[in-house]
Scaffold this motif. Structure first.
Motif, PDB file in Angstrom:
ATOM      1  N   GLN A 174       0.749  -1.089   0.383  1.00 30.98           N
ATOM      2  CA  GLN A 174       0.018   0.047  -0.077  1.00 30.98           C
ATOM      3  C   GLN A 174       0.906   1.570  -0.341  1.00 30.98           C
ATOM      4  N   LEU A 175       1.674   1.427   0.489  1.00 32.48           N
ATOM      5  CA  LEU A 175       2.720   2.170   0.333  1.00 32.48           C
ATOM      6  C   LEU A 175       3.461   2.666  -0.811  1.00 32.48           C
ATOM      7  N   ALA A 176       3.983   1.366  -1.187  1.00 30.78           N
ATOM      8  CA  ALA A 176       4.099   2.033  -2.279  1.00 30.78           C
ATOM      9  C   ALA A 176       3.749   1.718  -3.413  1.00 30.78           C
ATOM     10  N   LYS A 177       1.902   1.426  -3.625  1.00 29.35           N
ATOM     11  CA  LYS A 177       1.634   2.328  -4.179  1.00 29.35           C
ATOM     12  C   LYS A 177       0.941   3.223  -3.997  1.00 29.35           C
ATOM     13  N   TYR A 178       0.329   4.593  -2.703  1.00 30.36           N
ATOM     14  CA  TYR A 178      -0.110   5.406  -2.850  1.00 30.36           C
ATOM     15  C   TYR A 178       1.246   6.263  -2.363  1.00 30.36           C
ATOM     16  N   ILE A 179       1.543   6.305  -2.026  1.00 25.35           N
ATOM     17  CA  ILE A 179       2.966   7.333  -1.811  1.00 25.35           C
ATOM     18  C   ILE A 179       4.003   7.307  -2.273  1.00 25.35           C
ATOM     19  N   ARG A 180       4.126   6.431  -3.341  1.00 24.91           N
ATOM     20  CA  ARG A 180       5.460   5.061  -3.799  1.00 24.91           C
ATOM     21  C   ARG A 180       6.592   5.803  -2.901  1.00 24.91           C
ATOM     22  N   LEU A 181       6.691   5.333  -1.996  1.00 24.95           N
ATOM     23  CA  LEU A 181       7.181   4.577  -1.106  1.00 24.95           C
ATOM     24  C   LEU A 181       8.276   3.202  -0.663  1.00 24.95           C
ATOM     25  N   PRO A 182       9.663   3.099  -1.173  1.00 24.46           N
ATOM     26  CA  PRO A 182       9.564   1.337  -1.710  1.00 24.46           C
ATOM     27  C   PRO A 182       9.644   0.682  -0.057  1.00 24.46           C
ATOM     28  N   PHE A 183       9.185  -0.178  -0.304  1.00 19.15           N
ATOM     29  CA  PHE A 183       9.627  -0.678   1.272  1.00 19.15           C
ATOM     30  C   PHE A 183      10.747  -1.759   1.235  1.00 19.15           C
ATOM     31  N   ARG A 184      11.694  -2.314   0.693  1.00 20.77           N
ATOM     32  CA  ARG A 184      12.543  -2.880   0.836  1.00 20.77           C
ATOM     33  C   ARG A 184      13.607  -2.629   2.071  1.00 20.77           C
ATOM     34  N   PRO A 185      14.052  -1.096   2.270  1.00 18.06           N
ATOM     35  CA  PRO A 185      14.573  -0.949   2.929  1.00 18.06           C
ATOM     36  C   PRO A 185      14.207  -1.066   4.608  1.00 18.06           C
ATOM     37  N   PHE A 186      12.781  -1.032   4.350  1.00 12.49           N
ATOM     38  CA  PHE A 186      12.415  -1.965   6.079  1.00 12.49           C
ATOM     39  C   PHE A 186      12.524  -2.761   6.096  1.00 12.49           C
ATOM     40  N   PHE A 187      12.492  -3.896   5.865  1.00 14.07           N
ATOM     41  CA  PHE A 187      12.994  -5.816   5.441  1.00 14.07           C
ATOM     42  C   PHE A 187      14.619  -4.909   5.638  1.00 14.07           C
ATOM     43  N   LEU A 188      14.611  -4.797   4.801  1.00 10.73           N
ATOM     44  CA  LEU A 188      16.748  -4.462   5.012  1.00 10.73           C
ATOM     45  C   LEU A 188      17.055  -4.042   7.173  1.00 10.73           C
ATOM     46  N   LEU A 189      15.473  -3.131   7.316  1.00 13.01           N
ATOM     47  CA  LEU A 189      16.198  -2.690   8.540  1.00 13.01           C
ATOM     48  C   LEU A 189      15.659  -4.231   9.681  1.00 13.01           C
ATOM     49  N   GLY A 190      14.533  -4.492   9.582  1.00  7.26           N
ATOM     50  CA  GLY A 190      13.774  -5.554  10.775  1.00  7.26           C
ATOM     51  C   GLY A 190      12.916  -6.707   9.962  1.00  7.26           C
ATOM     52  N   ARG A 191      13.047  -7.936  10.216  1.00 10.07           N
ATOM     53  CA  ARG A 191      12.214  -8.837   9.817  1.00 10.07           C
ATOM     54  C   ARG A 191      10.533  -8.768   9.580  1.00 10.07           C
ATOM     55  N   ASP A 192      10.189  -8.195  10.416  1.00 14.92           N
ATOM     56  CA  ASP A 192       8.743  -8.051  10.729  1.00 14.92           C
ATOM     57  C   ASP A 192       7.955  -6.947   9.952  1.00 14.92           C
ATOM     58  N   GLY A 193       8.545  -5.892   8.530  1.00 13.08           N
ATOM     59  CA  GLY A 193       7.274  -5.640   8.044  1.00 13.08           C
ATOM     60  C   GLY A 193       7.457  -3.888   8.104  1.00 13.08           C
ATOM     61  N   ILE A 194       6.185  -3.255   8.277  1.00 12.41           N
ATOM     62  CA  ILE A 194       6.268  -2.128   8.637  1.00 12.41           C
ATOM     63  C   ILE A 194       4.755  -2.223   9.557  1.00 12.41           C
ATOM     64  N   GLU A 195       4.904  -1.209  11.484  1.00  8.85           N
ATOM     65  CA  GLU A 195       4.042  -1.543  11.851  1.00  8.85           C
ATOM     66  C   GLU A 195       2.319  -0.400  11.060  1.00  8.85           C
ATOM     67  N   PRO A 196       1.884  -0.334  11.639  1.00  7.13           N
ATOM     68  CA  PRO A 196       0.866   0.444  11.212  1.00  7.13           C
ATOM     69  C   PRO A 196       1.123   1.867  12.052  1.00  7.13           C
ATOM     70  N   GLU A 197       1.661   2.521  12.953  1.00 12.10           N
ATOM     71  CA  GLU A 197       2.100   3.272  13.575  1.00 12.10           C
ATOM     72  C   GLU A 197       2.875   4.520  12.664  1.00 12.10           C
ATOM     73  N   THR A 198       3.790   3.648  11.843  1.00 19.34           N
ATOM     74  CA  THR A 198       5.194   3.670  10.881  1.00 19.34           C
ATOM     75  C   THR A 198       4.285   4.170   9.813  1.00 19.34           C
TER      76      THR A 198
END
Length: 478
Positions: A174-198
């Motif tokens: 959703q972040l990649a589609k709606y705000i063009r935010l790449p998700f790959r750095p999040f998976f490099l920083l941690g295993r469990d994806g993106i928290e709703p708060e983030t």
């Protein structure tokens, strides 16, 4: 399932599972199962569900390993108290979510939901929902963690990995589609994806309230403090198995609907997405000549495996794959990798497209940097041929990487054949990316280029291209 390394090693996150551990030995993959997971796994392996999923290729093929081989490997790795040893089919090249394009993450998400739905029909379920349970054979995802399957309670209406699926699949897409935010750095920083708060914090007002992020990020983030007592994790039961099945199916349908809306758009544009079309329209003879040279190269060497560095939309990767070469194609641009994934999937080509910057390849990550090996470690010894077309000048100019280092990189992959394009400093593209710093590259001549590679390789063929400032070289390992 394969770590991409030839040496024997423990692999991605296997030590985190209390029910078992995975060891890669050469090109063979073994899973040691501890007593606590043995009974349930045995029932799953003997089920019609496993047979169907394994036959379809959606779940990794698995069989009991030779006992003597298992004991030998266990002794080498000090594995004690295991109940059984299984051997999995090998996946040719391991990749991780921080190297995937949105199309790949969406494909892995669809497989996860499909398995959850199929399992529920046989009173089985998935303990977790994470991209780390999935590898790709070309463009086809395969589920590798058999210990994730567990028997479901008939009155349980809940899908336990619901929140994890949202964190590791839905919110990144959703972040990649709606705000063009790449998700790959999040998976490099941690295993469990993106928290709703983030996700809430990085989204603007429009995305927070007027896109599907409203239900997956905004509301959960705003309501999170009201559930800090942990009561939401208390077990719940339905009045009947039918009611539980209805609620469970509704949960999965809702997730699938959100996933469909989050899937990437096919017509996205980027800096490099029109590069090949532009070359075809301006100078078709140049592209056609390169295609012919790739065909000759592949026909001459018959490589079983090919690495295409800087592949763009993969026109040359497709030539290799159509010739029978298993191909891994890498580029920094996720839009062109998305496009290649779709076209290779439609044509059923054995191409694994990955978003990797060869000047900053994926590092070794995880506990003690030992869970997921680096891209270079996985690539070493895996590719019989390498393509580097119209990419070296970007490394030399934009990334300021010395030519000798580029040669060492290719040598470290231990390939036996290399097709590489020389681009002169007089080339218009070279001068464009040099941005007036031509003086820095005044000593870079074709002779210097050739001699640098001849320290590690032997020149087999030199072909001047239609574009006069470019030459194609074919090198072979000495």
């Amino acid at each position: 399932m394969n770590s991409g390394r030839s040496a024997e090693s423990s692999v991605s996150a296997s030590f985190r599972d209390p029910d078992g551990r995975v060891i890669v030995s050469g090109d063979r993959v073994f899973r040691f199962v501890y007593p606590r997971g043995q009974e349930s796994l045995s029932r799953f392996l003997n089920s019609e569900l496993f047979s169907a999923l394994s036959d379809s290729g959606e779940v990794i093929g698995t069989r009991h390993a030779d006992k003597d081989v298992g004991r030998e490997i266990a002794d080498r790795h000090s594995i004690k108290g295991f109940a059984s040893v299984l051997e999995h089919d090998a996946v040719p090249f391991a990749s991780f979510a921080y190297e995937w394009c949105p199309e790949m993450l969406a494909s892995a998400a669809r497989l996860t939901l499909k398995l959850a739905e199929s399992a529920a029909e046989s009173q089985w379920g998935l303990k977790d929902a994470t991209p780390y349970n999935i590898l790709f054979r070309g463009t086809r995802p395969v589920f590798i963690d058999l210990l994730s399957f567990e028997e479901r309670e008939p009155l349980d209406p809940v899908w336990k990995p619901n929140a994890q699926f949202i964190r590791t699949f839905l919110l990144p897409l959703q972040l990649a589609k709606y705000i063009r935010l790449p998700f790959r750095p999040f998976f490099l920083l941690g295993r469990d994806g993106i928290e709703p708060e983030t996700a809430y914090e990085v989204s603007g007002w429009f995305a927070r309230w007027l896109t599907p992020l409203r239900t997956t990020a905004t509301l959960p983030a705003l309501l999170s403090k009201k559930s800090e007592d942990g009561s939401i994790y208390n077990p719940r039961t339905s009045k009947s198995p039918e009611q539980a099945a209805f609620v469970f199916a509704r949960i999965l349908r809702g997730l699938r609907k959100k996933l469909d809306s989050a899937s990437p758009q096919a017509q996205r544009g980027s800096v490099w997405s029109g590069y090949m079309d532009q070359n075809l329209s301006v100078e078709p003879g140049y592209v056609d000549q390169k295609k012919d040279l790739v065909r000759e190269f592949v026909a001459s060497h018959s490589p079983r495996t090919v690495l295409d560095i800087g592949c763009n939309t993969g026109e040359f990767s497709k030539i290799a794959a159509r010739s029978g070469s298993r191909t891994v194609s890498i580029d920094t641009d996720e839009v062109v990798i998305d496009e290649l994934f779709r076209s290779a999937d439609n044509e059923s080509l054995d191409i694994l497209p990955l978003v990797i910057d060869i000047s900053r390849p994926s590092p070794a990550v995880g506990w003690m940097n030992s869970e997921n090996p680096s891209f270079i470690a996985r690539a070493a010894g895996r590719f019989e041929a390498v393509l580097m077309l119209a990419v070296v000048h970007h490394l030399l100019v934009t990334e300021r990487i010395p030519l000798e280092e580029v040669v060492d990189l290719i040598a470290s992959i231990d390939t036996r054949a290399l097709l590489i394009e020389w681009v002169s400093p007089d080339d218009p593209m070279f001068r464009t990316i040099a941005r007036g710093r031509d003086e820095l590259h005044r000593d870079l001549t074709e002779d210097v280029f050739r001699e640098a590679f001849e320290h590690r390789f032997r020149t087999r063929k030199r072909t001047p291209l239609v574009r006069e400032t470019r030459v194609m070289y074919e090198f072979v390992k000495k």
